[in-house]
Write a protein that holds these residues in place. Structure first.
Motif, PDB file in Angstrom:
ATOM      1  N   SER A 180       5.768  10.562  61.805  1.00  0.00           N
ATOM      2  CA  SER A 180       6.503   9.464  61.187  1.00  0.00           C
ATOM      3  C   SER A 180       7.565  10.022  60.255  1.00  0.00           C
ATOM      4  N   SER A 181       8.485   9.157  59.892  1.00  0.00           N
ATOM      5  CA  SER A 181       9.535   9.562  58.955  1.00  0.00           C
ATOM      6  C   SER A 181       8.975   9.795  57.557  1.00  0.00           C
ATOM      7  N   GLY A 185      11.675  13.465  60.813  1.00  0.00           N
ATOM      8  CA  GLY A 185      12.378  12.545  61.696  1.00  0.00           C
ATOM      9  C   GLY A 185      12.173  12.934  63.148  1.00  0.00           C
ATOM     10  N   ARG A 186      12.672  12.135  64.049  1.00  0.00           N
ATOM     11  CA  ARG A 186      12.451  12.357  65.481  1.00  0.00           C
ATOM     12  C   ARG A 186      13.196  13.571  66.014  1.00  0.00           C
ATOM     13  N   THR A 213       5.010   1.631  51.984  1.00  0.00           N
ATOM     14  CA  THR A 213       5.949   0.918  52.851  1.00  0.00           C
ATOM     15  C   THR A 213       5.837   1.501  54.252  1.00  0.00           C
ATOM     16  N   LEU A 214       6.081   0.687  55.229  1.00  0.00           N
ATOM     17  CA  LEU A 214       6.005   1.125  56.616  1.00  0.00           C
ATOM     18  C   LEU A 214       7.106   2.155  56.877  1.00  0.00           C
ATOM     19  N   PRO A 215       6.757   3.334  57.423  1.00  0.00           N
ATOM     20  CA  PRO A 215       7.791   4.324  57.745  1.00  0.00           C
ATOM     21  C   PRO A 215       8.800   3.746  58.739  1.00  0.00           C
ATOM     22  N   SER A 216      10.049   4.161  58.641  1.00  0.00           N
ATOM     23  CA  SER A 216      11.096   3.657  59.535  1.00  0.00           C
ATOM     24  C   SER A 216      10.933   4.183  60.960  1.00  0.00           C
ATOM     25  N   LEU A 217      10.145   5.239  61.115  1.00  0.00           N
ATOM     26  CA  LEU A 217       9.907   5.820  62.438  1.00  0.00           C
ATOM     27  C   LEU A 217       8.436   6.174  62.556  1.00  0.00           C
ATOM     28  N   HIS A 219       0.534   4.525  53.471  1.00  0.00           N
ATOM     29  CA  HIS A 219       1.894   4.457  52.933  1.00  0.00           C
ATOM     30  C   HIS A 219       2.126   3.085  52.297  1.00  0.00           C
TER      31      HIS A 219
END
Length: 161
Positions: free
Chosen positions: A81-82, A87-88, A123-127, A121
């Motif tokens: 996850s981010s 990152g991806r 907040t939900l990770p963006s990825l 977390h």
């Protein structure tokens, strides 16, 4: 399951053994450019003598190193996850990807991995993505080809914690 999908797995009793195994792998593969943006891993690499091999150039690196949020036993997947990994791009762009994980990150299935990652977390990770071994496709005449849309090799070092 990870090794059944052409992933390369190695268990390490501690970070000292991880450093030894990483050094052996880097020397055997003649990797001179290691990309990693996660500061705890960068610090560990520097402390273990890898500073001369690290690079900020993802486009010309030989291997990238990331952590992960969870390892999924049932599918042999790494949940990235981010929030933790870089990152991806870091895990899919380099010709080889190394994931450093710890035994307390191992879960049974994808549902457990997602539930625990989200709950850990604020907040939900963006990825949130799953990586399961080297990239592979059978789009052309149903012939399996490895490494077309991502790394040709994926290594997972599982460290006892």
């Amino acid at each position: 399951n990870f090794t059944k999908l052409q992933g390369r797995f190695s268990f390490c009793a501690d970070e000292a053994e991880l450093a030894v195994q990483l050094q052996q792998l880097v020397e055997a593969r003649h990797w001179e450019h290691i990309y990693c943006k996660e500061q705890p891993i960068v610090d560990m690499l520097a402390a273990k003598g890898f500073a001369a091999h690290t690079t900020d150039d993802l486009h010309h690196c030989h291997v990238s190193i990331t952590s992960c949020d969870k390892l999924v036993a049932r599918t042999g997947s790494m949940l990235l996850s981010s929030a933790t990994a870089s990152g991806r791009t870091t895990s899919v762009y380099a010709p080889a990807h190394i994931c450093i994980a710890y035994t307390d990150q191992l879960v049974d299935d994808i549902g457990d991995a997602l539930m625990q990652t989200v709950s850990e977390h604020t907040t939900l990770p963006s990825l949130i993505t799953l990586a399961t071994g080297p990239s592979r496709t059978a789009d052309i005449e149903k012939t399996l080809v490895v490494g077309v849309h991502g790394p040709k090799e994926v290594f997972c070092f599982l460290v006892e914690r």
